[in-house]
Scaffold this motif. Structure first.
Motif, PDB file in Angstrom:
ATOM      1  N   MET A   1       1.175  -1.004  -0.185  1.00  0.00           N
ATOM      2  CA  MET A   1      -0.718  -0.119   0.298  1.00  0.00           C
ATOM      3  C   MET A   1       0.756   1.512   0.128  1.00  0.00           C
ATOM      4  SD  MET A   1      -2.445   1.289   2.534  1.00  0.00           S
ATOM      5  CE  MET A   1      -3.775   2.537   2.355  1.00  0.00           C
ATOM      6  N   ILE A   2       0.144   2.386  -0.972  1.00  0.00           N
ATOM      7  CA  ILE A   2       1.390   3.554  -0.846  1.00  0.00           C
ATOM      8  C   ILE A   2       0.997   4.246   0.354  1.00  0.00           C
ATOM      9  CG2 ILE A   2       1.207   5.711  -2.218  1.00  0.00           C
ATOM     10  CD1 ILE A   2       0.581   4.186  -5.146  1.00  0.00           C
ATOM     11  N   ARG A   3       2.110   4.394   0.975  1.00  0.00           N
ATOM     12  CA  ARG A   3       1.712   5.580   2.330  1.00  0.00           C
ATOM     13  C   ARG A   3       2.614   6.920   2.085  1.00  0.00           C
ATOM     14  NH1 ARG A   3      -1.899   3.447   5.452  1.00  0.00           N
ATOM     15  NH2 ARG A   3      -0.431   1.379   6.544  1.00  0.00           N
ATOM     16  N   ASN A   4       1.165   7.957   2.167  1.00  0.00           N
ATOM     17  CA  ASN A   4       1.841   8.979   1.639  1.00  0.00           C
ATOM     18  C   ASN A   4       1.093   9.885   3.311  1.00  0.00           C
ATOM     19  OD1 ASN A   4       1.298   9.374  -0.735  1.00  0.00           O
ATOM     20  ND2 ASN A   4      -0.526   9.460  -0.880  1.00  0.00           N
ATOM     21  N   GLY A   5       1.703  11.406   2.789  1.00  0.00           N
ATOM     22  CA  GLY A   5       2.524  12.242   4.456  1.00  0.00           C
ATOM     23  C   GLY A   5       3.585  12.833   4.471  1.00  0.00           C
ATOM     24  N   ILE A   6       4.008  13.019   6.182  1.00  0.00           N
ATOM     25  CA  ILE A   6       4.665  13.535   6.110  1.00  0.00           C
ATOM     26  C   ILE A   6       6.459  12.613   5.898  1.00  0.00           C
ATOM     27  CG2 ILE A   6       6.009  15.484   8.325  1.00  0.00           C
ATOM     28  CD1 ILE A   6       3.628  16.422   8.309  1.00  0.00           C
ATOM     29  N   HIS A   7       7.522  12.761   5.873  1.00  0.00           N
ATOM     30  CA  HIS A   7       8.691  12.480   5.676  1.00  0.00           C
ATOM     31  C   HIS A   7       9.343  12.797   7.167  1.00  0.00           C
ATOM     32  CE1 HIS A   7      12.495  10.719   5.474  1.00  0.00           C
ATOM     33  NE2 HIS A   7      11.867   9.900   4.102  1.00  0.00           N
ATOM     34  N   HIS A   8       8.997  14.319   7.064  1.00  0.00           N
ATOM     35  CA  HIS A   8      10.237  14.484   7.884  1.00  0.00           C
ATOM     36  C   HIS A   8      10.127  16.086   7.846  1.00  0.00           C
ATOM     37  CE1 HIS A   8      13.406  15.381   5.068  1.00  0.00           C
ATOM     38  NE2 HIS A   8      13.593  16.256   5.766  1.00  0.00           N
ATOM     39  N   THR A 166      -1.948  26.153  -1.857  1.00  0.00           N
ATOM     40  CA  THR A 166      -0.728  24.789  -1.571  1.00  0.00           C
ATOM     41  C   THR A 166      -2.124  23.743  -1.469  1.00  0.00           C
ATOM     42  OG1 THR A 166      -0.039  26.489  -0.374  1.00  0.00           O
ATOM     43  CG2 THR A 166      -0.272  24.512   0.650  1.00  0.00           C
ATOM     44  N   GLY A 167      -3.418  23.984  -1.323  1.00  0.00           N
ATOM     45  CA  GLY A 167      -4.373  22.750  -0.652  1.00  0.00           C
ATOM     46  C   GLY A 167      -4.364  22.273  -2.161  1.00  0.00           C
ATOM     47  N   ALA A 168      -3.988  22.481  -3.728  1.00  0.00           N
ATOM     48  CA  ALA A 168      -4.123  22.256  -4.584  1.00  0.00           C
ATOM     49  C   ALA A 168      -2.652  20.695  -4.674  1.00  0.00           C
ATOM     50  CB  ALA A 168      -3.922  23.580  -5.612  1.00  0.00           C
ATOM     51  N   ILE A 169      -2.196  21.469  -4.252  1.00  0.00           N
ATOM     52  CA  ILE A 169      -0.355  20.591  -4.573  1.00  0.00           C
ATOM     53  C   ILE A 169      -0.438  19.416  -3.190  1.00  0.00           C
ATOM     54  CG2 ILE A 169       1.925  20.556  -4.378  1.00  0.00           C
ATOM     55  CD1 ILE A 169       1.308  22.501  -6.794  1.00  0.00           C
ATOM     56  N   LEU A 170      -1.012  19.383  -2.573  1.00  0.00           N
ATOM     57  CA  LEU A 170      -0.875  18.326  -1.077  1.00  0.00           C
ATOM     58  C   LEU A 170      -2.368  17.661  -2.122  1.00  0.00           C
ATOM     59  CD1 LEU A 170      -1.684  20.675   2.225  1.00  0.00           C
ATOM     60  CD2 LEU A 170       0.256  19.256   1.075  1.00  0.00           C
ATOM     61  N   THR A 171      -3.542  17.978  -2.392  1.00  0.00           N
ATOM     62  CA  THR A 171      -4.154  16.998  -3.320  1.00  0.00           C
ATOM     63  C   THR A 171      -4.225  16.265  -4.203  1.00  0.00           C
ATOM     64  OG1 THR A 171      -5.678  18.841  -3.668  1.00  0.00           O
ATOM     65  CG2 THR A 171      -6.595  18.015  -2.146  1.00  0.00           C
ATOM     66  N   ASP A 172      -3.296  16.992  -5.341  1.00  0.00           N
ATOM     67  CA  ASP A 172      -3.213  16.605  -6.532  1.00  0.00           C
ATOM     68  C   ASP A 172      -1.989  15.959  -6.583  1.00  0.00           C
ATOM     69  OD1 ASP A 172      -3.783  16.200  -9.680  1.00  0.00           O
ATOM     70  OD2 ASP A 172      -1.991  18.128  -9.566  1.00  0.00           O
ATOM     71  N   VAL A 173      -0.707  16.437  -5.586  1.00  0.00           N
ATOM     72  CA  VAL A 173       0.846  15.875  -5.945  1.00  0.00           C
ATOM     73  C   VAL A 173       1.106  15.200  -4.952  1.00  0.00           C
ATOM     74  CG1 VAL A 173       3.183  16.341  -5.828  1.00  0.00           C
ATOM     75  CG2 VAL A 173       1.137  17.678  -7.286  1.00  0.00           C
ATOM     76  N   LEU A 174       0.402  15.173  -3.383  1.00  0.00           N
ATOM     77  CA  LEU A 174       1.323  14.494  -2.492  1.00  0.00           C
ATOM     78  C   LEU A 174       0.356  13.106  -1.440  1.00  0.00           C
ATOM     79  CD1 LEU A 174       3.052  17.872  -1.046  1.00  0.00           C
ATOM     80  CD2 LEU A 174       4.368  15.944  -2.607  1.00  0.00           C
ATOM     81  N   GLY A 175      -1.051  13.259  -2.199  1.00  0.00           N
ATOM     82  CA  GLY A 175      -1.580  11.762  -1.668  1.00  0.00           C
ATOM     83  C   GLY A 175      -2.032  12.773  -0.209  1.00  0.00           C
ATOM     84  N   PHE A 176      -2.999  14.120  -0.322  1.00  0.00           N
ATOM     85  CA  PHE A 176      -3.442  14.279   0.248  1.00  0.00           C
ATOM     86  C   PHE A 176      -5.527  14.433  -0.283  1.00  0.00           C
ATOM     87  CE2 PHE A 176       0.190  15.056   2.822  1.00  0.00           C
ATOM     88  CZ  PHE A 176       0.100  15.258   3.804  1.00  0.00           C
ATOM     89  N   LYS A 177      -6.163  14.757   0.914  1.00  0.00           N
ATOM     90  CA  LYS A 177      -7.704  14.792   0.339  1.00  0.00           C
ATOM     91  C   LYS A 177      -7.952  16.430   1.916  1.00  0.00           C
ATOM     92  CE  LYS A 177     -10.232  11.141   1.762  1.00  0.00           C
ATOM     93  NZ  LYS A 177     -10.870  10.861   1.852  1.00  0.00           N
ATOM     94  N   GLU A 178      -9.205  17.235   1.231  1.00  0.00           N
ATOM     95  CA  GLU A 178      -9.776  17.981   2.260  1.00  0.00           C
ATOM     96  C   GLU A 178     -10.713  17.257   3.291  1.00  0.00           C
ATOM     97  OE1 GLU A 178     -12.450  22.270   2.824  1.00  0.00           O
ATOM     98  OE2 GLU A 178     -10.643  21.955   1.367  1.00  0.00           O
ATOM     99  N   VAL A 179     -10.415  17.607   4.616  1.00  0.00           N
ATOM    100  CA  VAL A 179     -11.575  16.575   5.319  1.00  0.00           C
ATOM    101  C   VAL A 179     -11.946  17.779   5.946  1.00  0.00           C
ATOM    102  CG1 VAL A 179      -9.906  14.132   5.195  1.00  0.00           C
ATOM    103  CG2 VAL A 179      -9.319  16.329   6.753  1.00  0.00           C
ATOM    104  N   GLY A 180     -11.930  18.474   5.950  1.00  0.00           N
ATOM    105  CA  GLY A 180     -12.331  19.615   6.838  1.00  0.00           C
ATOM    106  C   GLY A 180     -12.124  21.256   7.772  1.00  0.00           C
ATOM    107  N   ARG A 181     -13.158  21.736   7.860  1.00  0.00           N
ATOM    108  CA  ARG A 181     -12.330  23.076   8.605  1.00  0.00           C
ATOM    109  C   ARG A 181     -13.147  23.421   9.500  1.00  0.00           C
ATOM    110  NH1 ARG A 181     -11.917  27.259   3.588  1.00  0.00           N
ATOM    111  NH2 ARG A 181     -11.416  25.306   1.460  1.00  0.00           N
ATOM    112  N   GLU A 182     -12.252  24.058  10.030  1.00  0.00           N
ATOM    113  CA  GLU A 182     -12.906  24.571  12.108  1.00  0.00           C
ATOM    114  C   GLU A 182     -12.164  26.294  11.256  1.00  0.00           C
ATOM    115  OE1 GLU A 182     -10.624  23.618  15.766  1.00  0.00           O
ATOM    116  OE2 GLU A 182     -12.616  22.126  15.261  1.00  0.00           O
ATOM    117  N   GLY A 183     -13.676  27.037  11.658  1.00  0.00           N
ATOM    118  CA  GLY A 183     -12.388  28.620  11.474  1.00  0.00           C
ATOM    119  C   GLY A 183     -11.817  28.982  10.573  1.00  0.00           C
TER     120      GLY A 183
END
Length: 310
Positions: A1-8, A166-183
């Motif tokens: 399984m591909i693991r995305n997220g923060i490396h360091h 920045t969200g566009a880079i996170l979602t299209d390139v780095l394997g993230f998706k928007e999951v919530g908003r708070e304030g």
């Protein structure tokens, strides 16, 4: 399984010995690699993490004595947060009080308890209580009890003028998706990744630009399983977003490319391989000064200018 997220996450510190003492003795991380800044070998590069320096657990520092303090502002990481068991926040408030660590009263963020604090050189950090994380492995070579120990990164919080580019880079390139908003916060989650799986963007116009210095995060690295995955991300950046990266750089323990994302934060993409046991056994990680082959001939000169942190 591909693991995305923060490396360091890599930050700037002051006195090297104080940095080592704080992160190993106060916070309870393992020093998994003691090397130098490959681009500035008169300066240490320390890596802290779990037992083996797993991606998603690694906080690294360039320590410079007498560094001027940074200034929080638009275009930088506002806070770097670690995961701890939900029931451990009380333990950590007592520990910080006993050890003279500056911290703020706990607050709730996206339903979780957040204990914000600073390291000796002003880096903004947090511990976030995560239900069930007490069942995950932890580094035991410290006086922090296993049931309260840090379990890798929870998230980074970016202070940006606007979230969408920045969200566009996170979602299209780095394997993230928007999951919530708070304030004013927008949360992005890497699918299937618990450790190091969250990026929060604090959207706040009107701030001055950040000024890099002591306590500042220099860059955030995101995971790529291997070279092929990294090059696919590079291709997406260029073709979909018009962003070019540096050439790939061999950092001995991972291979990296770097780029400025639209909010001006320096991002890195780092491979999960080969890892920190590439040049010393796991049982002895962080004990000896390790140098890349191209600097080995200069070892005597390098060791002569580096401060003692034993």
């Amino acid at each position: 399984m591909i693991r995305n997220g923060i490396h360091h996450v890599t930050a700037i510190a002051g006195n090297a010995r104080r940095n080592v003492e704080f992160y190993t003795r106060t916070v309870g991380l393992r020093l998994v690699k003691k090397t130098v800044n490959f681009d500035d070998p008169g300066t240490y590069h320390f890596y802290y993490g779990d037992e083996v320096g797993s991606p998603g657990t690694i906080l690294t520092f360039f320590p410079w004595d007498h560094v001027a303090p940074g200034r929080l502002g638009i275009g930088e990481t506002q806070e770097t947060a670690f995961r701890v068991p939900e029931a451990s926040i009380g333990y950590w408030t007592h520990r910080f009080t006993d050890k003279g660590v500056a911290y703020q009263a706990p607050v709730k963020r996206f339903g979780q308890t957040v204990l914000s604090f600073k390291d000796p050189h002003g880096m903004r950090l947090a511990l976030i209580g995560v239900p069930g994380s007490e069942n995950e492995p932890a580094w035991l070579g410290t006086d922090v009890p296993a049931e309260h120990a840090i379990r890798g990164f929870h998230s980074v919080n970016l202070l940006l003028a606007e979230a969408a580019p920045t969200g566009a880079i996170l979602t299209d390139v780095l394997g993230f998706k928007e999951v919530g908003r708070e304030g004013s916060l927008v949360r992005f989650q890497a699918e299937g990744t618990e450790i190091g799986g969250i990026v929060d963007i604090h959207e706040a116009g009107g701030f001055l630009p950040a000024r890099m210095g002591g306590g500042s995060v220099h860059h955030i690295a995101f995971r790529a399983a291997d070279d092929a995955a990294e090059f696919e991300m590079v291709k997406k950046l260029q073709e979909n977003h018009g962003i070019r990266t540096t050439e790939q750089k061999d950092r001995n323990y991972f291979r990296s490319v770097y780029f400025r994302e639209p909010g001006h934060v320096l991002f890195e993409i780092a491979t999960d391989v080969p890892g920190f046991a590439a040049d010393e056994p796991v049982a002895h990680l962080g004990e000896a000064l390790k140098l890349p082959d191209f600097l080995e001939s200069r070892r005597a000169n390098i060791e002569a200018v580096l401060p003692d942190v034993a």
